[in-house]
Design a protein around this motif. Structure first.
Motif: not given
Length: 445
Positions: A45-54
């Protein structure tokens, strides 16, 4: 017995400890599993909220320092990014259970062996708003490390629990066995034995059986002494008279007298032996050993009157029978013996010109107008070898066993025996048999 109880305790304790450790481990594992999935869900959930996967994809392949693996998967199952391996070398992940569940339900989780890393991994997958899936994995090795660290403590606790339980089991075994050992050491003071209340019925049963054994031993001892005495008296007389005849010290007239005495004592001896044998047979036999049938007590009494008539005439006693048929479930031979002994007793202890009345109604009653029995002796007349008047018994040939045999036969048939007597007035003995059911069997007294 103590060893067996201890072995049983050891087995139960070992099984209990094993099951406790096993189920505790299983529950702890499940709890830890839930905690790991919750942690992975929060991280996803934290990774989704931070949108840092790109940004992570642009940075390229990066093996993390921690034991977490991050995988970003497109809606068609192709790998967009993996933090542990080169995404170009990875195959399509659409067939992975956690990915399939995430695409269908929004999230998925499972624990399995990774085909890529060849290790046990916890996987958590979450579908993002753009349709792609983010998956977080954690090596299962970190979980087993917890168990490896705590295993010595678990084993130590299990061992301590086992030995403490064994000590408690030993104390409980001693407390359980001690009353039995006390009973074995001193059977004469069972009332002093202290035990659990659950053992008290057992101790009371042992006490009653011990008292019964002692009572029976005393009765046997008394019976043996009485038999020896009763047999010695006629044998002494026979031996003495025979010696006088054998030595020629008796005249012809005295010889006939001595021979008559020998004959009389021999008859008394045979009667005594016969009664002793009857009592022994009754003592040795049980109700199951006897052939029971429906017996008409009135018909049996008629036959007994015919048999006793010559004896009654010899003693100057009139006998009479009244009543009606009475069916009794019992042994015909023993009931004949009961009738004979009661009638014979009334005749032997009657006066010349006296009477014996036999009545058969719903019970058997034998009444006489003889010498009667003193009140102080009435509780003892059914005891073996008891005689109210020993000189009269010797004169009439009584053995002192007739009423004892009657009592025993009545008990075998479940009958109630009662006596009423007044000195110099007469005696009445009543035998009340159990009520018979309509089919001819025994119902209840």
């Amino acid at each position: 017995m103590t060893r067996k109880i201890k072995k049983d305790f050891m087995f139960v304790i070992a099984v209990a400890i094993f099951l406790t450790v096993f189920f505790t481990t299983v529950l702890s594992y499940r709890s830890f599993q839930e905690e790991v999935f919750s942690e992975l869900s929060s991280f996803a959930q934290m990774l989704e909220d931070l949108a840092i996967l790109g940004q992570m994809k642009e940075t390229g392949f990066l093996k993390p320092e921690e034991d977490l693996r991050i995988t970003w998967i497109d809606a068609d199952g192709s790998v967009l990014y993996d933090s542990y391996a080169d995404d170009r070398a990875l195959d399509n992940h659409s067939d992975r259970p956690e990915i399939w569940e995430a695409l269908r339900d929004g999230e998925g989780a499972c624990a399995r062996r990774s085909q890529t890393l060849e290790r046990s991994i916890f996987f958590y997958a979450k579908r993002m708003e753009d349709g792609t899936v983010i998956r977080i994995a954690k090596e299962a090795g970190s979980i087993w490390n917890v168990y490896r660290d705590t295993l010595p403590v678990i084993l130590l606790i299990a061992a301590l629990s086992f030995f403490i339980s064994m000590w408690i089991a030993r104390c409980l075994t001693k407390a359980f066995i001690r009353p039995i050992e006390q009973m074995a050491e001193d059977m004469d003071h069972l009332e002093d034995v202290t035990a659990y209340k659950e053992l008290m019925p057992f101790i009371r049963l042992i006490r009653s059986q011990h008292e019964e054994v002692l009572r029976n031993a005393k009765l046997r001892q008394e019976f043996t002494a009485n038999v020896s005495h009763e047999l010695k008296t006629p044998l002494t007389s026979i031996s003495g008279y025979a010696e006088l005849i054998a030595t020629g010290m008796a005249s012809k007239k005295e010889g006939r007298h001595f021979a008559a005495e020998i004959h009389s004592n021999a008859k008394r001896l045979l009667a005594l032996i016969d009664d002793i044998l009857k009592l022994s047979e009754l003592d040795a036999s049980s109700r199951q050993d006897l052939a029971f049938e429906m017996v008409d007590m009135y018909a049996l009494a008629c036959a007994c009157m015919d048999m006793m008539a010559p004896v009654a005439d010899k003693h100057g006693i009139a006998i009479a029978l009244s009543g009606s048929p009475l069916l009794v479930w019992g042994s015909k031979g023993l009931l004949e013996e009961l009738l004979y002994n009661l009638c014979d007793n009334g005749i032997r202890y009657g006066r010349p010109g006296g009477h014996v009345w036999v009545s058969v109604t719903d019970r058997l009653t034998i009444r006489d107008d003889g010498i009667g029995i003193p009140k102080k002796c009435q509780k003892q007349v059914f005891e073996r070898f008891f005689r109210v008047d020993k000189s009269r018994s010797k004169k009439t040939g009584g053995t002192g066993l007739g009423l004892a045999i009657v009592k025993h036969i009545a008990e075998v048939h479940g009958a109630v025996l009662s006596l009423e007597s007044d000195e110099d007035i007469g005696t009445t003995i009543t035998v009340e048999f159990p009520v018979q059911d309509p089919d001819g069997g025994r119902a209840c007294p």
